[in-house]
Write a protein that holds these residues in place. Structure first.
Motif, PDB file in Angstrom:
ATOM      1  N   UNK A 177       0.934  -1.271  -0.032  1.00  0.00           N
ATOM      2  CA  UNK A 177       0.050  -0.092   0.110  1.00  0.00           C
ATOM      3  C   UNK A 177       0.975   1.108  -0.022  1.00  0.00           C
ATOM      4  N   UNK A 178       2.096   1.249   0.991  1.00  0.00           N
ATOM      5  CA  UNK A 178       2.780   2.372   0.856  1.00  0.00           C
ATOM      6  C   UNK A 178       3.370   2.626  -0.742  1.00  0.00           C
ATOM      7  N   UNK A 179       3.831   1.724  -1.154  1.00  0.00           N
ATOM      8  CA  UNK A 179       4.374   1.742  -2.607  1.00  0.00           C
ATOM      9  C   UNK A 179       3.412   2.381  -3.585  1.00  0.00           C
ATOM     10  N   UNK A 180       2.049   1.887  -3.458  1.00  0.00           N
ATOM     11  CA  UNK A 180       0.859   2.467  -4.249  1.00  0.00           C
ATOM     12  C   UNK A 180       0.842   3.856  -4.213  1.00  0.00           C
ATOM     13  N   UNK A 181       0.890   4.524  -2.939  1.00  0.00           N
ATOM     14  CA  UNK A 181       0.748   5.763  -2.443  1.00  0.00           C
ATOM     15  C   UNK A 181       1.863   6.718  -3.224  1.00  0.00           C
TER      16      UNK A 181
END
Length: 379
Positions: free
Chosen positions: A246-250
């Motif tokens: 999720x942090x990568x997506x952000x």
């Protein structure tokens, strides 16, 4: 003289990661990894895959200079799922010297025999979210953020090792139309009304309620886990792994390029597209700060090319048309942002569901990647 050493510790890992950047310096098609991403990937305190996987990393030296690298992964979770006795290889990079390649793989053969494994496969990392597959066709095409680039001689080295095809992934490029096909717009609207679906307002939530957006993105990753469970090389993701993704997506999330379809306030399907990060990663040379900052801002604001990250549908909503809603929404965003081309990520050649998504588009096969298998030789 060739010497292969097992490495550990931050200083040696930095050399391991830097070798890729140096090897492809000046190559117009390669997209080097970021140090921060790589350190996290190989840190048991960050990457929760280490709970069910072990890893060894090796550097090869020839005449005192680094000439190659490789990492082996004993993925117990995947082996338990498939019942196979496989050791994975990843982060394989080498100068054009087959003797260096042989020396690197010999270390993996030795480890595989210790573990009782009978096959080495790769390149494939800890999960399907990571880069996988060696480029075998399309060496003159731009890489995406989620792809491996390699020189053509890698393929010859693998063949000399006696490697064989396990499975291939294909990547396609298609021109973004100047306007959305009215038939797609009508179809998406009809499906949305008939099924009682809603489109998540990602843009508003990014500004006003990030906690709520976190919940929806985590649900998207649940859908990803379910959708991809049957595909080659995948293994279930736990909560910590999903939060890391999720942090990568952000980091690359453009609201106009994200389509999240809801039913009764729960995610039933999603699609994420990201701006091409090729120029950003080339300028960054391992670190966004300082030289990658301006290219990153430009890429996020006015991308000419966009890359498909992933698309998934919950099983109980498969074949109900939600993909049409996703494609209509994302196409509208791409057109609004002035994107000229969309490139898919590597698609498993046997994944007919995802290939059918693009059948009505003018697409071109631009790259092929291969997962190789090598039988562990007996002593």
């Amino acid at each position: 003289m060739i010497e292969v050493v097992q490495i550990s510790g931050k200083r040696q890992k930095k050399k391991f990661f830097k070798f890729l950047i140096d090897l492809y310096k000046g190559n117009p098609y390669a997209a080097p990894n970021l140090y921060s991403d790589e350190f996290d990937e190989f840190d048991p305190n960050v990457n929760d895959a280490f709970r069910f996987a072990d890893c060894k990393m090796f550097l090869a030296y020839k005449d005192g200079k680094i000439a190659g690298r490789i990492a082996g992964i004993w993925h117990r979770g995947s082996n338990n799922k498939t019942g196979l006795k496989q050791l994975r290889f990843t982060r394989f990079d080498v100068i054009d010297d087959f003797e260096v390649t042989k020396a690197l793989f010999q270390k993996l053969f030795d480890w595989a025999r210790e573990l009782g494994m009978n096959e080495i496969i790769g390149p494939i990392s800890f999960s399907d979210l990571n880069e996988e597959g060696m480029l075998i066709d399309g060496f003159d095409k731009d890489s995406t953020y989620i792809e491996i680039y390699n020189y053509p001689y890698y393929v010859e080295h693998m063949k000399k090792l006696g490697a064989y095809k396990v499975v291939d992934w294909n990547s396609y490029r298609m021109a973004v139309p100047e306007a959305v096909d009215p038939r797609l717009a009508r179809l998406a609207e009809s499906i949305q009304k008939r099924g009682g679906y809603e489109i998540l307002d990602v843009k508003t939530l990014m500004k006003k309620d990030k906690k709520a957006l976190d919940r929806y993105i985590m649900e998207c990753l649940d859908v990803l886990d379910e959708s991809f469970a049957h595909l080659y090389g995948t293994s279930p993701l736990n909560d910590k792994q999903k939060r890391r993704e999720m942090n990568t997506i952000y980091q690359v999330l453009v609201p106009e390029f994200a389509a999240v379809v809801l039913k009764d306030d729960h995610v039933v399907s999603y699609g994420f597209v990201m701006p091409s990060m090729l120029k950003v990663l080339q300028k960054a040379r391992g670190s966004i700060i300082p030289f990658g900052i301006i290219p990153y801002i430009k890429a996020m604001d006015k991308p000419a090319v966009a890359d498909m990250m992933s698309i998934g549908v919950r099983h109980d909503h498969a074949n109900k048309g939600t993909v049409a809603i996703i494609m209509h929404h994302i196409l509208c965003g791409l057109i609004e942002k002035g994107v000229k081309y969309l490139e898919t990520g590597p698609e498993l050649e046997t994944n007919l569901n995802v290939q059918n998504l693009w059948k009505n588009f003018d697409r071109q096969l631009v790259k092929r990647r291969r997962c190789w298998g090598i039988a562990v030789p007996e002593i």
